[in-house]
Design a protein around this motif. Sequence first.
Motif, mmCIF file in Angstrom:
data_model
loop_
_atom_site.group_PDB
_atom_site.id
_atom_site.type_symbol
_atom_site.label_atom_id
_atom_site.label_comp_id
_atom_site.label_asym_id
_atom_site.label_seq_id
_atom_site.Cartn_x
_atom_site.Cartn_y
_atom_site.Cartn_z
ATOM 1 N N VAL A 26 0.203 17.899 -0.373
ATOM 2 C CA VAL A 26 0.885 17.120 0.650
ATOM 3 C C VAL A 26 2.342 16.960 0.241
ATOM 4 C CG1 VAL A 26 0.953 14.932 1.921
ATOM 5 C CG2 VAL A 26 -1.241 15.807 1.089
ATOM 6 N N GLU A 27 3.247 17.301 1.147
ATOM 7 C CA GLU A 27 4.659 17.075 0.877
ATOM 8 C C GLU A 27 5.000 15.625 1.195
ATOM 9 O OE1 GLU A 27 7.177 19.929 2.823
ATOM 10 O OE2 GLU A 27 6.345 21.576 1.652
ATOM 11 N N VAL A 28 5.778 15.026 0.286
ATOM 12 C CA VAL A 28 6.157 13.621 0.446
ATOM 13 C C VAL A 28 7.667 13.474 0.328
ATOM 14 C CG1 VAL A 28 3.934 12.733 -0.359
ATOM 15 C CG2 VAL A 28 5.768 13.120 -2.008
ATOM 16 N N GLU A 29 8.147 12.384 0.869
ATOM 17 C CA GLU A 29 9.566 12.042 0.832
ATOM 18 C C GLU A 29 9.886 11.345 -0.497
ATOM 19 O OE1 GLU A 29 11.446 13.078 3.207
ATOM 20 O OE2 GLU A 29 9.843 13.690 4.556
ATOM 21 N N PRO A 30 11.174 11.281 -0.877
ATOM 22 C CA PRO A 30 11.540 10.633 -2.142
ATOM 23 C C PRO A 30 11.064 9.177 -2.253
ATOM 24 C CG PRO A 30 13.400 11.881 -1.289
ATOM 25 C CD PRO A 30 12.322 11.909 -0.227
ATOM 26 N N GLU A 31 10.950 8.490 -1.139
ATOM 27 C CA GLU A 31 10.532 7.075 -1.178
ATOM 28 C C GLU A 31 9.013 6.893 -1.276
ATOM 29 O OE1 GLU A 31 10.880 8.125 3.249
ATOM 30 O OE2 GLU A 31 12.071 8.543 1.474
ATOM 31 N N PHE A 32 8.267 7.975 -1.369
ATOM 32 C CA PHE A 32 6.800 7.894 -1.450
ATOM 33 C C PHE A 32 6.384 7.088 -2.675
ATOM 34 C CE2 PHE A 32 2.741 9.743 -2.972
ATOM 35 C CZ PHE A 32 1.949 9.450 -1.879
ATOM 36 N N ASP A 33 5.485 6.148 -2.467
ATOM 37 C CA ASP A 33 4.985 5.268 -3.524
ATOM 38 C C ASP A 33 3.634 5.801 -4.013
ATOM 39 O OD1 ASP A 33 4.097 3.208 -5.133
ATOM 40 O OD2 ASP A 33 4.130 1.687 -3.556
ATOM 41 N N PRO A 34 3.474 6.037 -5.326
ATOM 42 C CA PRO A 34 2.186 6.518 -5.847
ATOM 43 C C PRO A 34 0.996 5.634 -5.462
ATOM 44 C CG PRO A 34 3.865 6.701 -7.535
ATOM 45 C CD PRO A 34 4.482 5.942 -6.385
ATOM 46 N N ALA A 35 1.225 4.351 -5.255
ATOM 47 C CA ALA A 35 0.141 3.463 -4.821
ATOM 48 C C ALA A 35 -0.365 3.879 -3.437
ATOM 49 C CB ALA A 35 0.604 2.009 -4.807
ATOM 50 N N THR A 36 0.531 4.383 -2.606
ATOM 51 C CA THR A 36 0.128 4.892 -1.292
ATOM 52 C C THR A 36 -0.796 6.089 -1.475
ATOM 53 O OG1 THR A 36 2.179 4.135 -0.280
ATOM 54 C CG2 THR A 36 0.970 5.859 0.889
ATOM 55 N N GLY A 37 -0.502 6.932 -2.447
ATOM 56 C CA GLY A 37 -1.358 8.084 -2.734
ATOM 57 C C GLY A 37 -2.760 7.660 -3.130
ATOM 58 N N GLU A 38 -2.862 6.623 -3.937
ATOM 59 C CA GLU A 38 -4.184 6.105 -4.325
ATOM 60 C C GLU A 38 -4.932 5.570 -3.114
ATOM 61 O OE1 GLU A 38 -5.937 6.250 -7.166
ATOM 62 O OE2 GLU A 38 -4.341 7.592 -7.796
ATOM 63 N N ARG A 39 -4.242 4.892 -2.226
ATOM 64 C CA ARG A 39 -4.891 4.370 -1.004
ATOM 65 C C ARG A 39 -5.385 5.528 -0.132
ATOM 66 N NH1 ARG A 39 -0.735 0.678 -1.360
ATOM 67 N NH2 ARG A 39 0.524 1.706 0.221
ATOM 68 N N ILE A 40 -4.565 6.561 0.007
ATOM 69 C CA ILE A 40 -4.971 7.722 0.804
ATOM 70 C C ILE A 40 -6.221 8.352 0.204
ATOM 71 C CG2 ILE A 40 -4.320 10.071 1.463
ATOM 72 C CD1 ILE A 40 -1.409 8.997 1.710
ATOM 73 N N SER A 41 -6.239 8.521 -1.103
ATOM 74 C CA SER A 41 -7.394 9.111 -1.778
ATOM 75 C C SER A 41 -8.655 8.291 -1.527
ATOM 76 C CB SER A 41 -7.112 9.214 -3.281
ATOM 77 O OG SER A 41 -8.190 9.789 -3.947
#
Length: 84
Positions: A26-41
């Motif tokens: 998944v391509e993400v923007e510079p402001e992407f928060d790793p916590a958001t990645g955990e929520r998506i997972s």
Amino acid sequence: LEKPGVSHEYQILLEANGGERLIVLVEVEPEFDPATGERISREVQDLLGLRPEFRWLKRGEIPRPQGKAVRVLDRRASKGRGNR
């Protein structure tokens, strides 16, 4: 796509290195928060009952061939399978 910092570009890889694996690029923007990645997972696991490996990439890192976007790559070596 509904999450902040997540681009509309993604690719799904199916691999069979020592067992079948599902990888989501998944391509993400510079402001992407790793916590958001955990929520998506967690949300994907809850929704599908699967826990794919997510790889968060910078914009432009997913190859873009001419023509239609390739969303799923089947890299399993089983006979009769190829890119889909």
